[in-house]
Design a protein around this motif. Structure first.
Motif, short mmCIF file in Angstrom:
data_model
loop_
_atom_site.label_atom_id
_atom_site.label_comp_id
_atom_site.label_asym_id
_atom_site.label_seq_id
_atom_site.Cartn_x
_atom_site.Cartn_y
_atom_site.Cartn_z
N LYS A 107 -9.78 6.41 5.39
CA LYS A 107 -8.94 7.52 5.52
C LYS A 107 -9.16 8.38 4.13
O LYS A 107 -9.10 9.55 4.32
N ARG A 141 -1.94 9.98 1.13
CA ARG A 141 -3.25 10.03 2.00
C ARG A 141 -3.53 8.58 2.77
O ARG A 141 -3.91 8.72 4.04
N ASP A 168 0.12 8.31 5.40
CA ASP A 168 0.37 9.51 6.41
C ASP A 168 -0.74 9.38 7.60
O ASP A 168 -1.93 9.05 7.36
N ASP A 221 -1.45 11.81 9.55
CA ASP A 221 -2.35 12.95 9.37
C ASP A 221 -2.04 13.87 8.20
O ASP A 221 -1.10 14.59 8.02
N THR A 247 -3.03 19.96 7.93
CA THR A 247 -3.37 18.75 8.19
C THR A 247 -5.00 18.63 8.17
O THR A 247 -5.56 19.38 8.46
N SER A 289 -6.43 17.05 10.65
CA SER A 289 -6.91 17.32 11.99
C SER A 289 -6.90 19.23 12.17
O SER A 289 -7.81 19.40 12.79
N GLU A 290 -6.07 19.75 11.51
CA GLU A 290 -6.26 21.13 11.49
C GLU A 290 -7.46 21.49 10.88
O GLU A 290 -8.06 22.58 11.25
#
Length: 406
Positions: free
Chosen positions: A183, A286, A289, A291, A365, A367-368
């Motif tokens: 991640k 990181r 979390d 995201d 984030t 994903s954004e």
């Protein structure tokens, strides 16, 4: 400031610095050791240390190598060893006693709320500024970092060459990087991709100029002239990213900020934080979390491209750009008068005011950010390779943003 030792009395600038904010009642000086010289140095490396016994030997070996290889300015080191429970201080003192390099080793206890990397780095820089020449170069690195052999020479040369502040190159420790969860690597890859796209967009919209919104500084590898350091009010301690806050202050003052990637260091990417507000804390978040946020400099595409147009407008003759001014101001929701050319005022100071007047910019984030990568690719594809007048650039950008909004 409690417990100050007589040594400080011989350095009035140190006494003055420690008598004012942010130090009152927040720093207890336990022991201070001076090695090999009274200080009148042309360059000083500042190193905050907290429970770094494992990584200090490699850090110190690298520091000795780069200082010995540096030419011209005499160079020393200031260590701030704060709130430490291991034998970090013993390791530093032993090194300082044998290295033959001018060194100030200061062991301190920082009060609750001040026991963080920003405060320790500020103290190191303030002591370095106080014991060096008025025109000295102040360099910053970390105790978990190994500087390159030419790091001091390259950073000092960049400042002596006209830069008020210099950001050096940074590489992650390869062995530690390999142990991080997938991640964390994914977040880094997303940041890199979006940042590269923004740099390419900027190069089309603002040819020949580096993007100030993407310039950054990291306390593990940076340098600033003592003159600039005093002029901008010293290192901020109220900001989470104190190094970036210092860079922003330099830019707002209209001073020259440059990057020197060849002056590189290798730094730790561990997850067990020694101090709050550091890189380890960010990496740990990181991992945890679902995201996580990416680098706060990387906002959404519409805001970035509008800020690129603003940067062009701030140096353009206002009479040639009235239509662009109105359109960009309307998009950002700000007063058009903020975008009019104002000779004599530093562009970054005005840019900061414009950013503050607009809608709040929040970190994306992961994903954004992935969605913004697709938008950025679309904008880049719409921009011609060759430089265009600002009105043509604005028309292309507005059209692309309108398409995205439909």
């Amino acid at each position: 400031m409690a417990g100050a030792v007589p040594w400080f009395a011989r350095h009035p600038r140190v006494v003055q610095a420690l008598a004012r904010a942010p130090y009152e009642g927040r720093v207890q000086i336990e022991r201070t050791h001076v090695y090999f010289a009274e200080f009148a140095l042309g360059a000083v490396v500042c190193v905050p240390v907290r429970n770094e016994a494992e990584r200090l030997p490699a850090c110190l070996d690298a520091l000795e190598r780069t200082i010995v290889r540096s030419a011209g300015d005499s160079c020393g080191v200031v260590f701030i060893i704060n709130n430490t429970t291991d034998n970090s201080a013993d390791i530093v003192r032993a090194w300082a006693g044998r290295a033959g390099i001018a060194a100030l080793v200061c062991e301190v206890t920082l009060a609750r709320g001040a026991a963080n990397v920003a405060f320790a780095r500020r103290l190191a820089l303030d002591l370095a500024e106080g014991v060096s020449r008025r025109d000295a170069v102040l360099l910053s690195t970390d105790a978990d970092t190994r500087v390159g052999a030419d790091w001091v020479a390259r950073m000092v040369a960049a400042v002596r060459g006209g830069a008020a502040m210099v950001a050096g190159g940074i590489e992650a420790d390869a062995a530690e990087l390999a142990t991080l969860p997938p991640k964390v690597h994914h977040v880094g890859a997303v940041e890199q991709t979006l940042g590269d796209l923004y740099r390419q967009i900027w190069a089309r919209l603002v040819p020949g100029e580096a993007c100030p919104m993407l310039l950054t500084a990291n306390g593990a590898s940076m340098a600033i002239s003592a003159t600039a350091y005093r002029a901008v009010g010293r290192l901020p301690t109220g900001a989470r990213n104190e190094d970036r806050a210092l860079a922003d202050a330099v830019l707002r003052a209209g001073a020259a900020f440059s990057a020197e990637p060849s002056a590189s260091v290798v730094t730790s990417c561990r997850l067990d934080a020694r101090a709050s507000h550091g890189m380890a804390e960010t990496l740990a978040a990181r991992c945890k979390d679902a995201d996580p946020d990416i680098d706060e400099r990387l906002g959404d595409v519409p805001t970035f491209v509008l800020h690129a147009l603003v940067w062009r407008l701030l140096s353009a003759p206002s009479q040639d750009c009235s239509d662009v001014v109105q359109r960009v101001a309307a998009r950002l929701g700000i007063d058009p008068h903020l975008l009019r050319a104002a000779p004599g005022l530093p562009r970054w100071r005005r840019m900061a005011a414009i950013i503050a007047a607009g809608p709040p910019v929040r970190p994306l984030t992961v994903s954004e950010a992935r969605a913004e990568i697709y938008r950025a690719r679309g904008v880049l594809a719409a921009l011609p390779d060759e430089a265009q007048p600002i009105d043509a650039c604005a028309s292309l950008i507005m059209e692309k943003l309108d398409d995205a909004g439909r």
